[in-house]
Design a protein around this motif. Structure first.
Motif, short mmCIF file in Angstrom:
data_model
loop_
_atom_site.label_atom_id
_atom_site.label_comp_id
_atom_site.label_asym_id
_atom_site.label_seq_id
_atom_site.Cartn_x
_atom_site.Cartn_y
_atom_site.Cartn_z
N MET A 31 0.86 -1.22 -0.04
CA MET A 31 0.03 -0.04 0.02
C MET A 31 0.79 1.21 -0.08
SD MET A 31 -3.23 -0.12 -0.46
CE MET A 31 -4.16 1.04 0.65
N SER A 32 2.15 1.21 0.30
CA SER A 32 2.87 2.40 0.32
C SER A 32 3.04 2.92 -0.95
CB SER A 32 4.67 2.07 0.71
OG SER A 32 4.49 1.40 1.95
N GLU A 33 2.91 2.29 -2.00
CA GLU A 33 2.97 3.02 -3.44
C GLU A 33 1.56 3.52 -3.50
OE1 GLU A 33 3.24 1.10 -7.87
OE2 GLU A 33 4.59 0.26 -6.53
N VAL A 34 0.30 3.09 -2.99
CA VAL A 34 -0.71 3.69 -3.20
C VAL A 34 -0.84 4.74 -2.70
CG1 VAL A 34 -3.10 3.32 -2.72
CG2 VAL A 34 -1.95 1.35 -3.60
N HIS A 35 -0.10 5.01 -1.19
CA HIS A 35 -0.32 6.37 -0.66
C HIS A 35 0.45 7.40 -1.01
CE1 HIS A 35 -1.57 3.40 2.79
NE2 HIS A 35 -2.83 4.22 2.38
N ALA A 36 1.76 6.99 -1.92
CA ALA A 36 2.46 7.85 -2.39
C ALA A 36 1.62 8.46 -3.78
CB ALA A 36 3.75 7.17 -2.90
N VAL A 37 1.25 7.62 -4.48
CA VAL A 37 0.30 8.19 -5.44
C VAL A 37 -0.84 9.13 -5.24
CG1 VAL A 37 -1.22 7.59 -7.43
CG2 VAL A 37 0.75 6.15 -7.01
N ARG A 38 -1.40 8.88 -4.14
CA ARG A 38 -2.40 9.83 -3.46
C ARG A 38 -1.92 11.12 -3.14
NH1 ARG A 38 -5.36 5.56 0.51
NH2 ARG A 38 -6.47 4.24 -1.10
N ARG A 39 -0.53 10.97 -2.57
CA ARG A 39 0.15 12.33 -2.06
C ARG A 39 0.63 13.02 -3.33
NH1 ARG A 39 2.11 8.39 1.71
NH2 ARG A 39 4.13 8.42 0.71
N GLY A 40 1.18 12.30 -4.22
CA GLY A 40 1.51 12.99 -5.44
C GLY A 40 0.24 13.76 -6.21
N LEU A 41 -0.80 13.04 -6.21
CA LEU A 41 -2.02 13.97 -6.67
C LEU A 41 -2.30 15.00 -5.91
CD1 LEU A 41 -4.31 10.67 -7.57
CD2 LEU A 41 -3.25 12.27 -9.45
N LEU A 42 -2.37 14.90 -4.70
CA LEU A 42 -2.87 16.22 -3.83
C LEU A 42 -1.65 17.38 -4.13
CD1 LEU A 42 -4.43 17.60 -1.87
CD2 LEU A 42 -3.01 16.65 -0.04
N ARG A 43 -0.27 16.95 -4.08
CA ARG A 43 0.92 17.90 -4.41
C ARG A 43 0.70 18.61 -5.75
NH1 ARG A 43 4.25 14.41 -3.70
NH2 ARG A 43 4.62 14.46 -1.55
N ASP A 44 0.31 17.68 -6.88
CA ASP A 44 -0.12 18.44 -8.15
C ASP A 44 -0.98 19.29 -7.90
OD1 ASP A 44 2.11 16.81 -8.78
OD2 ASP A 44 0.90 15.28 -10.25
N ARG A 45 -2.08 19.06 -7.42
CA ARG A 45 -3.01 20.09 -7.33
C ARG A 45 -2.82 21.14 -6.47
NH1 ARG A 45 -7.30 15.15 -6.40
NH2 ARG A 45 -7.88 14.72 -8.34
N CYS A 46 -1.99 21.14 -5.39
CA CYS A 46 -1.64 22.13 -4.71
C CYS A 46 -0.65 23.06 -5.49
CB CYS A 46 -0.82 21.74 -3.69
SG CYS A 46 -2.07 21.03 -2.07
N ALA A 47 0.16 22.35 -6.22
CA ALA A 47 1.25 23.25 -7.14
C ALA A 47 0.37 23.93 -8.30
CB ALA A 47 1.98 22.46 -7.72
N ALA A 48 -0.69 23.32 -8.68
CA ALA A 48 -1.38 24.30 -9.75
C ALA A 48 -2.03 25.20 -9.11
CB ALA A 48 -2.66 23.42 -10.39
N ALA A 49 -2.57 25.36 -7.93
CA ALA A 49 -3.07 26.43 -7.21
C ALA A 49 -2.13 27.45 -6.44
CB ALA A 49 -3.99 25.86 -5.95
N GLY A 50 -0.90 26.98 -6.64
CA GLY A 50 0.26 27.96 -6.21
C GLY A 50 0.81 27.87 -4.80
#
Length: 368
Positions: free
Chosen positions: A1-20
């Motif tokens: 599941m570590s990989e699954v959680h890393a992917v989830r965090r990556g998606l959130l990080r991308d959304r935050c970066a897009a919002a500045g």
């Protein structure tokens, strides 16, 4: 599941970066668990700008945790026993060079928000909003598997209770027995406080189990659910005690059963939330029971028992595949009795067989 959680965090990080925002702080426990795999009591998750860090207070011994944190995460206990992880996270983000930090304002008190601003005065605090909650709506198959097991445990506990003698026992005793059976069959615990309502109490929309004893001819309305690896399901059933149902009980039950079936059949990818609600609600309104109906027909489930989406008259949005929801219409007649039928299902396309029913206990009007 570590990989699954890393992917989830990556998606959130991308959304935050897009919002500045260069970094994000997640503090709502269910959201922390979703992204980190586990949520020690009081822990928060800091994403970026460098490595991701799970900050936790020095919890008293014996205080239970929730899940097992991802081994890829750095776990940072606070040095002071009375330290606040959100304040420490703000200071850590500022020290790592972040200019802004997205936070879950809906989860933070004003006092904690101010303390963060004082600890890192140059750090711009932005609102992350409900980004993580929205990310959690569509479940992966491992999450659905946990919900499926939670439903199996719930069905087993309820089925065993229905085989026992009920007349003369109190609502409170029955509720406690159900919760014990959930744990006996492998649940983390109950997904929420179990509801048992008998006779006129079944006519109350929100009833807490009392010392009223089950009597012949009563409606017995039960709502319960198990939590398994943090994932929570819900089932609600109504029965008649000890004798053949009265004509009014059969009529009311058949009506709610038809409404619940209409709501279940309306579940499909692309269906509007409000249309699912309408499918069940209009049958009850047409029969003259519109006044006093619950404000929604169902809701999402997962790491919390009440998640988005909301199946309600004014709800905006459409269902996706792999979204678990409840369909739970009911009619409650104060002083007389009521019927509620509640299932947990997963939205599936027609090509995959349509909605997947997780809670399997019979919906036949049984006389127990």
């Amino acid at each position: 599941m570590s990989e699954v959680h890393a992917v989830r965090r990556g998606l959130l990080r991308d959304r935050c970066a897009a919002a500045g925002s260069a970094a994000a702080l997640v503090s709502r426990p269910a959201n922390v668990r979703y992204l980190a795999g586990g949520a020690p009591p009081g822990a928060v998750l800091l994403l970026g700008p460098g490595e991701d860090v799970l900050l936790r207070p020095r919890a008293p011994k014996g205080q239970p945790g929730h899940g097992r944190p991802d081994e890829a995460l750095r776990i940072e206990p606070l040095p002071a026993p009375d330290g606040d992880p959100v304040v420490a996270a703000a200071a850590l983000a500022a020290a790592a060079g972040a200019g802004s930090l997205a936070v879950e304002e809906h989860d933070l008190t004003v006092a904690r928000h101010r303390a963060m601003a004082e600890a890192a005065p140059r750090l711009v605090l932005a609102d992350l909003g409900f980004t993580v909650e929205q990310q959690r709506i569509v479940k992966d198959e491992e999450e659905i598997g946990c919900l499926r097991i939670a439903a199996e445990i719930t069905d087993q506990a309820l089925g065993e209770l229905l085989e026992s003698i009920l007349v003369g026992r109190t609502e409170r005793h029955l509720a406690l027995e159900l919760e014990r059976r959930l744990v006996d069959h492998g649940a983390d615990g109950p997904a929420f406080a179990t509801s048992v309502a008998t006779g006129p109490h079944s006519g109350l929309v929100r009833h807490r189990p009392s010392d009223r004893r089950v009597e012949e001819g009563d409606f017995l309305s039960v709502t319960l659910g198990a939590s398994y690896h943090g994932y929570r399901c819900e089932i609600g059933r109504t029965f008649v005690i000890g004798t053949a149902p009265a004509a009014w009980q059969i009529e009311l039950y058949d009506l709610v059963f038809a409404a619940q079936r209409a709501g279940r059949e309306a579940l499909a990818p692309g269906a509007a939330y409000r249309d699912v609600d309408h499918a069940a609600r209009h049958l009850l309104e047409s029969a003259g029971y519109g006044e006093g109906l619950a404000p929604r027909t169902g809701h999402g489930v997962g790491l919390e028992i009440e998640e988005d989406p909301q199946l309600a008259p004014a709800a905006m949005g459409k269902l996706d595949a792999c979204v678990p929801v409840t369909v739970e219409p009911g009619v409650h007649l104060p002083g007389k009795g009521g019927v509620r039928i509640d299932d947990t299902l997963v939205v599936r396309p027609e090509a995959d067989g349509g909605p997947e029913l997780l809670t399997m206990t019979t919906k036949e009007l049984l006389a127990l």
